[in-house]
Write a protein that holds these residues in place. Structure first.
Motif, short mmCIF file in Angstrom:
data_model
loop_
_atom_site.label_atom_id
_atom_site.label_comp_id
_atom_site.label_asym_id
_atom_site.label_seq_id
_atom_site.Cartn_x
_atom_site.Cartn_y
_atom_site.Cartn_z
N ASP A 86 -14.01 1.89 -15.10
CA ASP A 86 -14.84 2.82 -13.84
C ASP A 86 -16.01 2.42 -14.65
O ASP A 86 -17.72 2.81 -14.33
N TRP A 87 -16.98 1.20 -15.15
CA TRP A 87 -18.07 1.16 -15.94
C TRP A 87 -18.94 0.73 -15.43
O TRP A 87 -20.29 1.20 -15.23
N LYS A 88 -18.53 0.02 -13.90
CA LYS A 88 -19.30 -0.15 -13.72
C LYS A 88 -20.07 1.04 -12.29
O LYS A 88 -21.26 1.37 -12.21
N LEU A 89 -18.90 1.61 -12.08
CA LEU A 89 -19.32 3.42 -11.87
C LEU A 89 -20.70 4.35 -13.22
O LEU A 89 -21.30 4.71 -12.11
N ALA A 90 -20.32 3.79 -13.73
CA ALA A 90 -21.18 4.33 -14.96
C ALA A 90 -22.35 3.99 -15.27
O ALA A 90 -24.12 4.63 -15.09
N GLN A 91 -22.40 2.18 -14.71
CA GLN A 91 -23.57 1.38 -14.51
C GLN A 91 -24.07 2.47 -13.31
O GLN A 91 -25.29 2.79 -13.36
N LYS A 92 -24.08 2.70 -12.19
CA LYS A 92 -24.43 2.92 -11.09
C LYS A 92 -24.39 4.92 -11.47
O LYS A 92 -26.00 4.79 -10.96
N ARG A 139 -14.13 -8.00 -20.17
CA ARG A 139 -13.33 -7.70 -18.77
C ARG A 139 -13.80 -8.36 -17.81
O ARG A 139 -15.33 -7.93 -17.44
N TRP A 140 -13.43 -9.30 -17.07
CA TRP A 140 -13.64 -9.80 -15.93
C TRP A 140 -14.19 -9.18 -14.36
O TRP A 140 -13.71 -9.83 -13.47
N SER A 141 -13.14 -8.29 -14.41
CA SER A 141 -12.26 -7.62 -13.16
C SER A 141 -13.69 -6.95 -12.15
O SER A 141 -13.70 -7.13 -11.32
N GLN A 142 -14.85 -6.77 -12.41
CA GLN A 142 -16.70 -5.94 -11.48
C GLN A 142 -16.82 -7.41 -11.48
O GLN A 142 -18.36 -7.07 -11.15
N TYR A 143 -16.74 -8.39 -12.18
CA TYR A 143 -17.97 -9.40 -11.33
C TYR A 143 -17.35 -10.75 -10.71
O TYR A 143 -15.80 -10.93 -10.32
N ARG A 144 -18.13 -11.95 -10.00
CA ARG A 144 -17.94 -12.99 -9.59
C ARG A 144 -17.14 -13.90 -10.11
O ARG A 144 -16.28 -14.32 -9.70
N CYS A 145 -18.03 -14.07 -11.21
CA CYS A 145 -17.40 -15.13 -12.18
C CYS A 145 -16.18 -14.75 -13.09
O CYS A 145 -16.37 -13.42 -13.11
N LYS A 146 -14.64 -15.67 -13.27
CA LYS A 146 -14.77 -14.56 -14.59
C LYS A 146 -14.51 -15.48 -15.49
O LYS A 146 -13.64 -14.90 -16.02
N ASN A 147 -15.43 -16.00 -15.93
CA ASN A 147 -15.39 -16.78 -17.31
C ASN A 147 -16.50 -17.55 -17.11
O ASN A 147 -17.82 -17.05 -16.26
N PHE A 148 -17.36 -17.42 -18.40
CA PHE A 148 -18.60 -18.24 -18.46
C PHE A 148 -18.99 -19.32 -18.43
O PHE A 148 -19.67 -19.97 -18.20
N THR A 149 -18.58 -19.97 -18.04
CA THR A 149 -18.18 -21.70 -17.85
C THR A 149 -19.08 -21.51 -16.32
O THR A 149 -19.91 -22.10 -15.42
N CYS A 150 -18.38 -20.57 -15.27
CA CYS A 150 -18.98 -20.19 -13.83
C CYS A 150 -20.51 -19.89 -14.39
O CYS A 150 -20.87 -20.28 -12.96
N LEU A 151 -20.47 -18.43 -14.55
CA LEU A 151 -21.95 -18.30 -15.04
C LEU A 151 -23.02 -19.42 -15.10
O LEU A 151 -24.10 -19.46 -14.87
N ALA A 152 -22.71 -20.36 -16.37
CA ALA A 152 -23.39 -21.45 -17.01
C ALA A 152 -24.20 -21.80 -15.80
O ALA A 152 -25.02 -22.75 -15.64
N SER A 153 -22.20 -22.55 -15.00
CA SER A 153 -23.34 -23.00 -14.31
C SER A 153 -23.40 -22.82 -13.21
O SER A 153 -24.36 -23.73 -11.78
N ASN A 175 -25.90 -4.46 -16.80
CA ASN A 175 -25.61 -5.63 -17.18
C ASN A 175 -25.28 -6.24 -15.71
O ASN A 175 -25.15 -5.31 -14.93
N LEU A 176 -26.40 -5.96 -15.11
CA LEU A 176 -26.83 -6.96 -14.20
C LEU A 176 -26.13 -7.91 -12.80
O LEU A 176 -26.78 -9.16 -13.27
N GLY A 177 -24.90 -7.77 -13.43
CA GLY A 177 -24.14 -8.34 -12.04
C GLY A 177 -23.77 -9.57 -12.62
O GLY A 177 -22.84 -10.68 -12.40
N ALA A 178 -23.42 -9.39 -14.84
CA ALA A 178 -23.43 -10.57 -15.54
C ALA A 178 -22.95 -9.54 -16.55
O ALA A 178 -23.30 -8.53 -17.10
#
Length: 480
Positions: free
Chosen positions: A211-217, A259-273, A356-359
């Motif tokens: 629930d880190w996303k709840l905490a950040q909210k 832990r990628w469960s709260q992000y659209r991208c599920k790896n660093f390659t996706c973020l870099a692209s 962690n703003l979306g990443a």
């Protein structure tokens, strides 16, 4: 010659004990007098004593609290004088350990009296005896008033336990001068009761929810600081050791360490692209270490073709303003720690503040071998006054920010910057019509201008501008 010294020591030792005994007895008598003023044994045993109790307090209670308050004040002054006398005694007048013990004893009594004094009413008889409905009601039978304790506002037991005052186990003041520990939460937590209770609803000693996303909210909306929790934070299932420091700076980390469960991208390659195209729009290329990040602050980029100016300053030219003086600092930006990585090459240690703003920005910075500071702009920065050599910010203070909020942030940064420290405003952008107003906010600091440039921002049809500056905090020697 030894006997007179022994007698003198014995006399002074007895004198200290006698003074402490007198003061202790005095404090005990005051406590008994205070209790007898408000409670009567006869009133608890005889039914018709309720009326007598009210009549006595009505006639005597108006001045009672003032007398008690004055007496307590006298005792406190006498204890302070005795403590001062003990400190002024020569070291050979008694054993240092004995003097220290007596001084600590007096300090404890003083602390207790001060805490009791706070609960004594300033004006007895106002608001209590003027209520005709409760004049004849014994204090023990009065309805309980609504509690002002923060713990009583929440239903989850973990929150209640966290915010309640924790008295010191030995009943004495600790080294910080407090009789207990006072845990705090952000004031907005009370308006986000449902979310906070969900965050604190866990099994003690077990694994926390993901629930880190709840905490950040909660943090972003002002429930900051969050309460501590008594559960184990979740970790990636297959965590692998980080890369060695000589390769971690400019290499994408292992995907298994996030832990990628709260992000659209599920790896660093996706973020870099930049495959998501949103979610971390202010730093769309931050994870592209090779092409986008490596040249920053080392080579000139984005030079305006008309004015031949750029909003980017290079690290070497900024460090040359104060050669050898810039050693530690704070980078309050949106990014993956590249500025801190570059400054490390110049033997400057920086802490990078970001959420962690979306990443996974914090994980990325840490896996690169740098220090991430997970705080929001709601918080006072956790550094002491006049300690940092440099504060750098980019992609953070932009035209969205309220002027009053910007004031609070800049004054807080001024607090932690040492005299002669540098404030580096890097590529602040806003609408053209707002730029003069923002520039006035920066000018109110009255810092020395080393660099100051305004450049058109070409990707918004020439409606926005960039502003960059390197400013030096003045010493202010004549202000106390």
């Amino acid at each position: 010659m030894r006997k007179p010294n022994v007698l003198m020591k014995l006399g002074s030792f007895r004198g200290v004990h006698t003074s402490i005994f007198i003061l202790g007895t005095f404090a005990l008598l005051i406590s008994i007098a205070t209790l007898s003023k408000f409670y009567s044994i006869r009133s608890l045993l005889v039914a018709d004593a309720f009326c007598n109790y009210n009549v006595d307090l009505k006639s005597e209670g108006r001045n009672g609290s003032q007398v008690i308050r004055g007496t307590v004040q006298i005792v406190m002054e006498k204890i302070r004088k005795e403590m001062s006398d003990l400190r002024d005694l020569p070291m050979d007048s008694s054993s240092p350990a004995s003097l220290l013990r007596h001084s600590a004893f007096l300090a404890d009594i003083l602390g207790l009296l001060e805490s009791v004094q706070e609960y004594l009413p300033l004006n007895e008889g106002i608001g209590y005896w003027h209520n005709s409905e409760i004049k004849a009601v014994h204090p023990l039978l009065k309805p309980k008033q609504q509690s002002d304790e923060p713990a009583d506002y929440f239903l989850i037991e973990e929150i209640r336990k966290y915010v309640k005052v924790k008295p010191n186990r030995l009943g004495k003041q600790n080294f910080m001068g407090a009789n207990g520990t006072f845990n705090s939460i952000g004031h907005t937590c009370f308006s986000m009761k449902k979310e906070l209770e969900e965050y604190m609803d866990y099994d003690v000693g077990e694994i926390c929810n993901d629930d880190w996303k709840l905490a950040q909210k909660l943090m972003v909306h002002g429930c900051d600081p969050l309460p501590r929790r008594r559960c184990f934070s979740r970790a990636p299932q297959l965590y692998s050791r980080p890369f060695y420091i000589n390769e971690s700076m400019w290499k994408l980390p292992d995907n298994r360490n996030v832990r990628w469960s709260q992000y659209r991208c599920k790896n660093f390659t996706c973020l870099a692209s930049n495959a998501t195209h949103k979610g971390f729009f202010k730093c769309a290329d931050c994870f592209n270490l090779t092409d986008h990040e490596m040249p920053r602050w080392i080579k000139n980029v984005d030079i305006d073709p008309i004015t031949n100016l750029t909003a980017d300053f290079l690290i070497p030219e900024v460090l040359d303003i104060k050669p050898g003086e810039i050693r530690i600092g704070l980078d309050f930006s949106i990014g993956t720690g590249t500025f801190a990585a570059r400054m490390r090459e110049f033997n400057v240690t920086l802490v990078s503040a970001i959420i962690n703003l979306g990443a996974p920005f914090n994980e990325m910075i840490a896996l690169r071998g740098l220090v991430p500071l997970y705080i929001t702009i709601n918080q006072r920065v956790p550094f002491f006054d006049n300690t940092l050599d440099l504060i750098h910010t980019t992609r953070f203070l932009d035209g969205w920010i309220d002027f009053v909020l910007l004031d609070f942030i800049l004054y807080d940064w001024d607090r932690v910057l040492r005299p002669g420290g540098l404030l580096w405003i890097d590529s602040f952008f806003c609408a053209k019509e707002d730029m003069n107003d923002y520039l006035e906010v920066f000018k109110m600091l009255k810092y020395k201008k080393h660099k100051w440039v305004v450049v058109p921002k070409r990707d918004k049809d020439d409606r926005e501008v960039f502003f960059s500056a390197v400013l030096e905090k003045p010493p202010r020697p004549f202000r106390r």
